[in-house]
Structures are given as structure tokens and as C-alpha cells.
Design a protein around this motif. Structure first.
Motif, PDB file in Angstrom:
ATOM      1  N   GLN A 199     -18.060  11.444   8.495  1.00 28.12           N
ATOM      2  CA  GLN A 199     -17.610  10.091   8.324  1.00 28.12           C
ATOM      3  C   GLN A 199     -18.029   8.863   8.976  1.00 28.12           C
ATOM      4  O   GLN A 199     -18.096   7.725   8.464  1.00 28.12           O
ATOM      5  CB  GLN A 199     -16.064  10.217   8.451  1.00 28.12           C
ATOM      6  CG  GLN A 199     -15.440  10.032  10.061  1.00 28.12           C
ATOM      7  CD  GLN A 199     -15.430  11.266  10.758  1.00 28.12           C
ATOM      8  OE1 GLN A 199     -16.062  12.401  10.163  1.00 28.12           O
ATOM      9  NE2 GLN A 199     -15.048  11.254  11.967  1.00 28.12           N
ATOM     10  N   ASP A 257      -7.465  26.758  22.208  1.00 28.83           N
ATOM     11  CA  ASP A 257      -7.454  27.372  20.944  1.00 28.83           C
ATOM     12  C   ASP A 257      -8.792  28.382  21.197  1.00 28.83           C
ATOM     13  O   ASP A 257      -9.795  27.881  21.685  1.00 28.83           O
ATOM     14  CB  ASP A 257      -8.126  26.376  19.670  1.00 28.83           C
ATOM     15  CG  ASP A 257      -7.078  25.403  19.328  1.00 28.83           C
ATOM     16  OD1 ASP A 257      -6.253  25.723  18.790  1.00 28.83           O
ATOM     17  OD2 ASP A 257      -7.152  24.045  19.897  1.00 28.83           O
ATOM     18  N   MET A 312     -15.707  30.575   3.326  1.00 33.84           N
ATOM     19  CA  MET A 312     -14.616  29.723   2.565  1.00 33.84           C
ATOM     20  C   MET A 312     -15.295  28.872   1.566  1.00 33.84           C
ATOM     21  O   MET A 312     -14.582  28.757   0.409  1.00 33.84           O
ATOM     22  CB  MET A 312     -13.647  29.073   3.552  1.00 33.84           C
ATOM     23  CG  MET A 312     -13.005  29.861   4.585  1.00 33.84           C
ATOM     24  SD  MET A 312     -11.674  28.736   5.616  1.00 33.84           S
ATOM     25  CE  MET A 312     -10.330  29.951   5.893  1.00 33.84           C
ATOM     26  N   HIS A 327     -16.145  28.282   7.750  1.00 33.45           N
ATOM     27  CA  HIS A 327     -16.685  27.140   6.547  1.00 33.45           C
ATOM     28  C   HIS A 327     -17.562  27.727   5.700  1.00 33.45           C
ATOM     29  O   HIS A 327     -17.379  27.611   4.474  1.00 33.45           O
ATOM     30  CB  HIS A 327     -17.519  25.954   7.236  1.00 33.45           C
ATOM     31  CG  HIS A 327     -16.551  25.116   8.110  1.00 33.45           C
ATOM     32  ND1 HIS A 327     -17.109  24.010   8.973  1.00 33.45           N
ATOM     33  CD2 HIS A 327     -15.305  25.390   8.557  1.00 33.45           C
ATOM     34  CE1 HIS A 327     -16.279  23.398   9.666  1.00 33.45           C
ATOM     35  NE2 HIS A 327     -14.884  24.205   9.577  1.00 33.45           N
ATOM     36  N   TRP A 348     -11.174  29.882  19.659  1.00 31.22           N
ATOM     37  CA  TRP A 348     -12.255  29.654  18.747  1.00 31.22           C
ATOM     38  C   TRP A 348     -13.504  28.708  19.464  1.00 31.22           C
ATOM     39  O   TRP A 348     -14.452  28.998  19.486  1.00 31.22           O
ATOM     40  CB  TRP A 348     -12.280  29.423  17.178  1.00 31.22           C
ATOM     41  CG  TRP A 348     -11.570  27.884  17.084  1.00 31.22           C
ATOM     42  CD1 TRP A 348     -10.322  27.729  16.937  1.00 31.22           C
ATOM     43  CD2 TRP A 348     -12.524  26.688  16.670  1.00 31.22           C
ATOM     44  NE1 TRP A 348     -10.319  25.949  16.732  1.00 31.22           N
ATOM     45  CE2 TRP A 348     -11.444  25.799  16.329  1.00 31.22           C
ATOM     46  CE3 TRP A 348     -13.693  26.433  16.860  1.00 31.22           C
ATOM     47  CZ2 TRP A 348     -11.800  24.460  16.234  1.00 31.22           C
ATOM     48  CZ3 TRP A 348     -14.211  25.126  16.273  1.00 31.22           C
ATOM     49  CH2 TRP A 348     -13.186  24.147  16.210  1.00 31.22           C
ATOM     50  N   ARG A 349     -12.607  27.667  20.283  1.00 29.56           N
ATOM     51  CA  ARG A 349     -13.317  26.773  20.883  1.00 29.56           C
ATOM     52  C   ARG A 349     -14.324  27.437  22.065  1.00 29.56           C
ATOM     53  O   ARG A 349     -13.785  28.291  22.967  1.00 29.56           O
ATOM     54  CB  ARG A 349     -12.696  25.441  21.530  1.00 29.56           C
ATOM     55  CG  ARG A 349     -12.028  24.985  20.447  1.00 29.56           C
ATOM     56  CD  ARG A 349     -11.192  23.676  20.726  1.00 29.56           C
ATOM     57  NE  ARG A 349     -10.202  23.048  19.921  1.00 29.56           N
ATOM     58  CZ  ARG A 349     -10.499  22.336  18.785  1.00 29.56           C
ATOM     59  NH1 ARG A 349     -11.690  22.011  18.650  1.00 29.56           N
ATOM     60  NH2 ARG A 349      -9.355  22.040  18.019  1.00 29.56           N
TER      61      ARG A 349
HETATM   62  N1  LIG Z   1     -15.036  14.655  11.350  1.00 34.74           N
HETATM   63  C1  LIG Z   1     -14.487  14.756  12.703  1.00 34.74           C
HETATM   64  O1  LIG Z   1     -14.414  13.644  13.399  1.00 34.74           O
HETATM   65  C2  LIG Z   1     -13.581  15.805  13.272  1.00 34.74           C
HETATM   66  C3  LIG Z   1     -12.683  15.841  14.410  1.00 34.74           C
HETATM   67  C4  LIG Z   1     -11.949  16.843  14.921  1.00 34.74           C
HETATM   68  C5  LIG Z   1     -12.266  18.045  14.324  1.00 34.74           C
HETATM   69  N2  LIG Z   1     -13.270  17.985  13.168  1.00 34.74           N
HETATM   70  C6  LIG Z   1     -13.650  19.683  12.602  1.00 34.74           C
HETATM   71  O2  LIG Z   1     -12.621  20.053  11.953  1.00 34.74           O
HETATM   72  C7  LIG Z   1     -12.694  21.590  12.061  1.00 34.74           C
HETATM   73  C8  LIG Z   1     -11.111  21.805  12.551  1.00 34.74           C
HETATM   74  O3  LIG Z   1     -11.049  21.261  13.699  1.00 34.74           O
HETATM   75  P1  LIG Z   1      -9.590  21.264  14.309  1.00 34.74           P
HETATM   76  O4  LIG Z   1      -9.797  20.298  15.744  1.00 34.74           O
HETATM   77  O5  LIG Z   1      -8.532  20.639  13.419  1.00 34.74           O
HETATM   78  O6  LIG Z   1      -9.189  22.610  14.579  1.00 34.74           O
HETATM   79  P2  LIG Z   1      -7.732  23.491  14.839  1.00 34.74           P
HETATM   80  O7  LIG Z   1      -8.024  24.594  15.808  1.00 34.74           O
HETATM   81  O8  LIG Z   1      -6.700  22.306  15.474  1.00 34.74           O
HETATM   82  O9  LIG Z   1      -7.210  23.718  13.508  1.00 34.74           O
HETATM   83  C9  LIG Z   1      -7.886  24.620  12.831  1.00 34.74           C
HETATM   84  C10 LIG Z   1      -6.687  25.232  11.977  1.00 34.74           C
HETATM   85  O10 LIG Z   1      -7.291  26.234  11.261  1.00 34.74           O
HETATM   86  C11 LIG Z   1      -6.485  27.407  11.019  1.00 34.74           C
HETATM   87  N3  LIG Z   1      -7.024  28.476  10.597  1.00 34.74           N
HETATM   88  C12 LIG Z   1      -7.890  29.480  11.159  1.00 34.74           C
HETATM   89  N4  LIG Z   1      -8.109  30.657  10.564  1.00 34.74           N
HETATM   90  C13 LIG Z   1      -7.683  30.358   9.244  1.00 34.74           C
HETATM   91  C14 LIG Z   1      -7.846  30.961   7.698  1.00 34.74           C
HETATM   92  N5  LIG Z   1      -8.557  32.079   7.640  1.00 34.74           N
HETATM   93  N6  LIG Z   1      -7.068  30.461   6.986  1.00 34.74           N
HETATM   94  C15 LIG Z   1      -6.675  29.191   6.945  1.00 34.74           C
HETATM   95  N7  LIG Z   1      -6.283  28.680   8.260  1.00 34.74           N
HETATM   96  C16 LIG Z   1      -6.887  29.165   9.190  1.00 34.74           C
HETATM   97  C17 LIG Z   1      -5.805  27.434  12.404  1.00 34.74           C
HETATM   98  O11 LIG Z   1      -4.558  28.185  12.256  1.00 34.74           O
HETATM   99  C18 LIG Z   1      -5.546  26.049  12.753  1.00 34.74           C
HETATM  100  O12 LIG Z   1      -4.272  25.673  12.379  1.00 34.74           O
HETATM  101  C19 LIG Z   1     -13.628  21.651  12.704  1.00 34.74           C
HETATM  102  O13 LIG Z   1     -14.776  22.167  11.978  1.00 34.74           O
HETATM  103  C20 LIG Z   1     -14.113  20.501  13.740  1.00 34.74           C
HETATM  104  O14 LIG Z   1     -15.153  20.449  14.092  1.00 34.74           O
HETATM  105  C21 LIG Z   1     -13.831  17.223  12.827  1.00 34.74           C
END
Ligand SMILES: NC(=O)c1ccc[n+]([C@@H]2O[C@H](COP(=O)([O-])OP(=O)(O)OC[C@H]3O[C@@H](n4cnc5c(N)ncnc54)[C@H](O)[C@@H]3O)[C@@H](O)[C@H]2O)c1
Length: 337
Positions: free
Chosen positions: A123, A164, A80, A77, A166-167
């Protein structure tokens, strides 16, 4: 009015809610779905009728893109967001805004230097029940807060962590249940009770001890600048994703959120509010207020109004999380800066 061109970076689990919200937000146009996994980027692009890319840096060079949503793993984050603001793009990042307060502060400084909006996706502040709690507190009807407690008892199993890479890692997730799941509830607690000043906490691994590096459970006492103390408990080792529970004892009322919201006033009056989507760890729940937050984010960009959930707000829960980690390591109270 110029339409705001948007790119979503990261097309994994949470991204669908961002895509759905963007295409339903006035005066915004979805330009790109971006993911290093080309199939994910292509699939999202064909589902939502936009372009796709595998390299976010290329997308930042496109003048048609004015804002990016960061839906990537936590450790990405900060860089980026800095890259995007350097190229003149507004940023809405998923929580946590970064894996360290130092990185979050770099993001805040960049947003201030550039005048670009940096929003953080907490949110749940937009949930009807959260808004009702704030109303009861802000109006003075509930009186002042005497104390609070909150608990998050969710289920994240081995399959979730193994899916995944990273988790469950310090390097990429930045922690466990606190930084990923419970951070939402810590954000709400401090939004209701005031800024946190010190914490004493302990974190541990229990059922997931052979699966993850980070904590699966934690507990803490948090002292707020209002003089209020809160008890906090979180685990990813419960059998189901129960609704988040928050109790706030006030001089004139007791506020109880546990799926639905009940406010019992000391004069005998009781108010009940049901939330169609109580705060649980279910994926079906996640989307409830993303749309409200995202529409507010763009309304602020279009009207020049300040987006309230900015970096200064987003860093607060992250600081509490990191303070609990430090307290757990040292066995001492930790004062928040
Ligand atoms: N607000 C909420 O309620 C809520 C719920 C779930 C997840 N999240 C957050 O959303 C974020 C993502 O979580 P997720 O569960 O969707 O993860 P995820 O692993 O399902 O998705 C992450 C995506 O990022 C991509 N990625 C990795 N490196 C990249 C790069 N350099 N460039 C472009 N894409 C790249 C991966 O290929 C993957 O498709 C996290 O910060 C998580 O904490 C928030």
C-alpha cells in the motif's frame, strides 16, 4: 453493475483495515469474515454485518463470493491463492505474496491461466509522498538517479513474537525483519530505482537472538538495472518505530523521505510535502493507503483496467529479500533471475 462479493480470510491484526476499506468501496459487498479462530470470525462478522466461516475452502464454493483478501500468516498465502483462483475468485493478498519466489511464480501462472486478478498489498506505493517521488523521477525534473539509501529502524519485541506462533519462524513467517517489515521499503526502493539485478547482504540476530529463529537485523547493497547502487539497512531492534528513511541522489536533485518528503533541486528550489502518516511501524499508520489500494483493486475489476500491483510487481521485493538471505548464507553476491 453486479456487486463484487468479498470474503476476508484471516481476521487478525491487519484485517480491520481490509474490512473498513471493503465496506467503503463502491459496488463491493462484504460476504464473509473467515478465520480458523471462530471467535475472531464471529466478532468481525458482527462488527461489519456479514456472515462468518471457519473453513475458507467452504467459502470458495459460494458463488456469491467473487474475490478474497488473504490476511493470514505468510506460509498460507500461496495455497490459499491457488485454491481461490481455481474456484474462480480474484485474490488480493497481503505482503509478502508468498514465502518463496517459486510459490509466487505458481500464483502468477494461475492468475494468467484463469484471467483472474492477483493483487499484492504494497500500500505504500499509494502514499502521497511515494507518488510525489515517482512524479519527480518520471517527469525528468530530478534527473537520473546516481545512488540511494534506505533504512527501516523499528521495534518488535519479545511480546510481539511470542503472541503468535507463526512469527519469527522460517517455516511460517519465511524470515524476519526483511520479509515482514522491511519488504515494503525494498518494494519502494526498486519501484523508484528500477529492477534489482544483484545483492550482497548480511543478516543477523542481535537483541532477539534467544526469541526468534530468523534475522532481527540486516544490511545489504543492491545493484539495480539502471546502474544505481543502493545501501539498505533494517532492524526490529530499535527502541521505537521511526519513520522509514529513503534518500535518492539524482543528477538534478536530492530526494529525502524521512517522515516528510523534501526534494532539493540543484537550482536552489526546494519542495516539501508532509505526510500525515509517515511510514512507521505503528499500527495507526498501516491503514493510510490500504483504502486507496483496495479501491483501485476493485475499480480495476469493475472496469477491466489492469491492476498495476499484480503478481509480477509483488514478486520483485520478495526476490530481493530471498537474495539477501542467500547472500548472507554464502557470503557472495547473488544475481536475481
Ligand atoms: N500491509 C501492511 O502494512 C501489513 C501490516 C501488518 C500485517 N500485514 C500482513 O498481513 C498478514 C496477516 O498479519 P497479521 O498481523 O494480521 O497476523 P495475525 O496473526 O494477527 O492474523 C492472522 C489471522 O489468520 C488466521 N488464520 C490462520 N490460519 C488460518 C486459516 N487456515 N484459515 C483462516 N484463518 C487463518 C489466524 O487465526 C489469525 O486470526 C501477514 O501477511 C502480514 O505480513 C501487512
Amino acid at each position: 453493475m453486479r456487486r463484487t462479493g468479498v470474503a476476508v480470510i484471516g481476521c487478525g491484526a491487519i484485517s480491520k483495515l481490509h474490512f473498513d476499506s471493503i465496506v467503503n468501496t463502491p459496488d463491493t459487498e462484504l460476504i464473509y469474515a473467515v478465520d480458523i479462530n471462530e471467535k475472531r470470525a464471529k466478532d468481525a462478522a458482527s462488527a461489519y454485518g456479514c456472515g462468518f466461516h471457519t473453513d475458507y475452502r467452504e467459502v470458495l464454493n459460494d458463488p456469491a463470493v467473487h474475490a478474497v483478501h488473504l490476511c493470514t500468516p505468510h506460509y498460507l498465502h500461496c495455497q490459499m491463492a491457488l485454491d481461490a483462483m481455481e474456484k474462480g475468485k480474484h485474490v488480493l493478498t497481503e505482503k509478502p505474496m508468498a514465502i518463496s519466489p517459486e510459490d509466487a511464480e505458481r500464483m502468477i501462472r494461475k492468475s494468467e491461466e484463469t484471467g483472474l486478478t492477483l493483487g499484492v498489498c504494497f500500500q505504500n506505493r499509494y502514499n502521497a509522498t511515494s507518488v510525489k517521488i515517482r512524479e519527480a523521477l518520471d517527469s525528468g525534473r530530478a534527473g537520473s538517479i546516481l545512488g540511494a539509501k534506505a533504512s527501516v529502524t523499528w521495534n518488535r519485541d519479545e511480546g510481539y513474537y511470542k503472541a503468535d506462533s507463526w512469527r519469527g519462524t522460517w517455516e511460517m513467517e519465511g524470515g524476519g525483519v526483511l520479509i515482514n517489515q522491511a519488504i515494503h521499503t525494498l518494494d519502494l526502493l526498486q519501484w523508484f530505482a528500477g529492477d534489482a539485478v544483484s545483492v550482497r547482504g548480511s543478516c543477523f540476530k542481535s537483541l532477539l537472538e534467544n526469541v526468534i529463529e530468523v534475522e532481527d537485523s540486516a544490511q545489504a547493497i543492491i545493484k539495480f538495472d539502471s546502474g544505481v547502487n543502493a545501501l539498505f539497512q533494517a532492524t526490529n531492534c530499535y527502541c521505537v518505530n521511526s519513520p522509514v528513511s529513503i534518500e535518492i541522489i539524482c543528477t538534478n536533485a536530492t530526494i529525502n523521505l524521512d517522515g516528510s518528503l523534501t526534494i532539493r533541486y540543484n537550482d536552489g528550489k526546494t519542495e516539501c510535502f508532509t505526510d500525515d502518516n509517515p511510514i512507521t511501524g505503528e499500527k495507526s499508520y498501516w491503514g493510510y493507503s490500504h483504502k486507496l489500494l483496495i479501491q483501485d483493486f476493485y475499480d480495476c475489476i469493475h472496469t477491466g483496467r489492469k491492476f498495476t500491483l499484480d503478481g509480477h510487481e509483488g514478486i520483485k521485493a520478495l526476490k530481493i529479500v530471498k537474495a539477501i538471505y542467500k547472500s548472507s548464507d554464502t557470503g557472495q553476491w547473488v544475481t536475481l533471475s
